[in-house]
Design a protein around this motif. Structure first.
Motif: not given
Length: 167
Positions: A97-98, A106-108, A135-136, A159-161
């Motif tokens: 993603a751009p 990160a999405f948890v 964090l999300c 999210s990156r991770k």
């Protein structure tokens, strides 16, 4: 016709009406018995009662579809199919993603059973780390009124991770 072949009483009645019954008669249909003598022909139950066989197959298919529908409802099959569709859609999108679209580090993803540990220990540690991680979490970052599956996909894409807490 199966009526000619089935009943003994019918055979005797036909012998009184038809000349040279059954020796002088040959089958014309179905094609696989064409030319055979009527008295030597044996047709299967499905050939003689095609309507009954088709009705039984249709009833069985209907019951199978009904059972599938009940099981899907009972075990949330529709939700799993939507989740699988969303996962397939997400897999088809480009991987990178751009940089400007990424809102979170990160999405948890976690279950309600793990919420105390995630919210009070893990998130506190990571968000107060130096440098802090953004964090999300679904409880605070999901858009109210939006479908859960859409919220999950959007959060993962932003999210990156992704962190999965398994218990």
């Amino acid at each position: 016709s199966c009526d000619f072949l089935s009943f003994t009483q019918g055979q005797q009645a036909l012998a009184r009406v038809l000349v040279d019954w059954p020796d002088g008669y040959r089958c014309d249909a179905p094609s696989h018995v064409r030319g055979q003598r009527v008295q030597d022909t044996r047709l299967s139950l499905s050939e003689c009662h095609r309507a009954a066989v088709v009705s039984a197959v249709c009833c069985a298919l209907f019951l199978l579809l009904l059972l599938t529908g009940v099981l899907c409802h009972r075990f949330h099959g529709l939700w799993y199919m939507k989740m699988m569709w969303a996962w397939l859609q997400a897999k088809r999108k480009p991987r990178k993603a751009p940089r400007r679209d990424l809102c979170y580090d990160a999405f948890v993803s976690y279950s309600e059973q793990d919420s105390y540990w995630v919210e009070n220990l893990m998130v506190q540690e990571l968000e107060h780390f130096n440098p802090p991680f953004k964090l999300c979490l679904h409880k605070r970052d999901f858009v109210p009124g939006k479908w859960i599956i859409d919220n999950i996909i959007d959060s993962i894409e932003k999210s990156r991770k992704t962190i999965f807490v398994l218990s």
